[in-house]
Design an enzyme around this catalytic site. Sequence first.
Site, mmCIF file in Angstrom:
data_model
loop_
_atom_site.group_PDB
_atom_site.id
_atom_site.type_symbol
_atom_site.label_atom_id
_atom_site.label_comp_id
_atom_site.label_asym_id
_atom_site.label_seq_id
_atom_site.Cartn_x
_atom_site.Cartn_y
_atom_site.Cartn_z
ATOM 1 N N LYS A 1 -16.184 -8.659 6.884
ATOM 2 C CA LYS A 1 -15.434 -9.469 7.853
ATOM 3 C C LYS A 1 -15.021 -8.597 9.035
ATOM 4 O O LYS A 1 -14.772 -7.417 8.874
ATOM 5 C CB LYS A 1 -14.146 -9.988 7.199
ATOM 6 N N ARG B 1 -2.475 -6.338 -8.350
ATOM 7 C CA ARG B 1 -1.353 -7.245 -8.109
ATOM 8 C C ARG B 1 -1.296 -8.378 -9.123
ATOM 9 O O ARG B 1 -0.233 -8.886 -9.442
ATOM 10 C CB ARG B 1 -1.477 -7.875 -6.708
ATOM 11 N N HIS C 1 0.846 -1.200 0.000
ATOM 12 C CA HIS C 1 0.000 0.000 0.000
ATOM 13 C C HIS C 1 0.884 1.254 0.000
ATOM 14 O O HIS C 1 0.629 2.207 -0.736
ATOM 15 C CB HIS C 1 -0.884 0.049 1.253
ATOM 16 N N SER D 1 -2.921 -7.982 3.051
ATOM 17 C CA SER D 1 -3.095 -7.778 4.487
ATOM 18 C C SER D 1 -3.448 -9.101 5.168
ATOM 19 O O SER D 1 -2.975 -9.391 6.272
ATOM 20 C CB SER D 1 -4.203 -6.752 4.745
HETATM 21 P P1 ADP Z 1 -9.906 -3.812 -0.179
HETATM 22 O O1 ADP Z 1 -10.627 -4.575 0.867
HETATM 23 O O2 ADP Z 1 -10.624 -2.575 -0.641
HETATM 24 O O3 ADP Z 1 -9.400 -4.621 -1.328
HETATM 25 P P2 ADP Z 1 -7.135 -3.631 0.691
HETATM 26 O O4 ADP Z 1 -6.611 -2.904 1.886
HETATM 27 O O5 ADP Z 1 -6.945 -5.082 0.625
HETATM 28 O O6 ADP Z 1 -8.660 -3.200 0.611
HETATM 29 O O7 ADP Z 1 -6.516 -2.998 -0.630
HETATM 30 C C1 ADP Z 1 -6.667 -1.638 -0.966
HETATM 31 C C2 ADP Z 1 -6.059 -1.416 -2.336
HETATM 32 O O8 ADP Z 1 -4.654 -1.652 -2.284
HETATM 33 C C3 ADP Z 1 -6.601 -2.339 -3.428
HETATM 34 O O9 ADP Z 1 -6.678 -1.635 -4.644
HETATM 35 C C4 ADP Z 1 -5.554 -3.414 -3.519
HETATM 36 O O10 ADP Z 1 -5.535 -4.005 -4.805
HETATM 37 C C5 ADP Z 1 -4.289 -2.589 -3.261
HETATM 38 N N1 ADP Z 1 -3.221 -3.419 -2.740
HETATM 39 C C6 ADP Z 1 -3.300 -4.354 -1.776
HETATM 40 N N2 ADP Z 1 -2.114 -4.948 -1.569
HETATM 41 C C7 ADP Z 1 -1.251 -4.359 -2.428
HETATM 42 C C8 ADP Z 1 0.134 -4.556 -2.740
HETATM 43 N N3 ADP Z 1 0.842 -5.488 -2.124
HETATM 44 N N4 ADP Z 1 0.692 -3.778 -3.686
HETATM 45 C C9 ADP Z 1 -0.052 -2.852 -4.334
HETATM 46 N N5 ADP Z 1 -1.369 -2.630 -4.122
HETATM 47 C C10 ADP Z 1 -1.965 -3.375 -3.177
#
Ligand code: ADP
Length: 165
Positions: free
Chosen positions: A43, A93, A19, A131
Amino acid sequence: MSARIAIFPGSFDPFTNGHLETVQRASQLFDQVMIGVMTNTSKKPLFEPDEKLALITSAITDLKNVHAVAQSHELTVDFARHLGAHFILRGIRNVKDFEYERDIAEMNRVQASDIETVFLLASKRYAFLSSSLIKEVAKFGGDISTLVPPNVARALQEKLGQEEG
Ligand code: ADP
């Protein structure tokens, strides 16, 4: 021309280096990047919205045009409008993300044709990172020090230690 503001909505449970790298890159493309911390995940999250906000805020102090804000129970496009943002930023990703994100982006386009979704490809070194995987590895005492900001690593240790004890 008005400022180019992007929102980066997500669960951030917790905020990872993937992120962080995405917002670092976006901070060079936009005048302002607002990280929207969603509170309405189905969740049960590990971190409370306030904890997520605090962790993100201290992880992004070097990025002067990036801020974290709580996103309440409203559509992302409405949230964007309230912040004056014309761009929604999301990370991709892999193919699975692409298919999921494409549907959301199309739905958002139907809701608000003036708001553009912009995708940044995850860099190779973080493309495997999520995450949920971080939480799983941290739970069993694995080394996540290179994968999340140091304050997030500490918070995970405290939180998961607490849960076990
Ligand atoms: P959500 O539940 O909205 O998917 P996340 O916190 O999992 O929330 O992800 C938020 C954003 O960050 C999404 O667009 C996701 O694809 C992106 N993201 C998550 N992990 C990574 C990563 N390792 N590298 C780049 N972008 C990421």
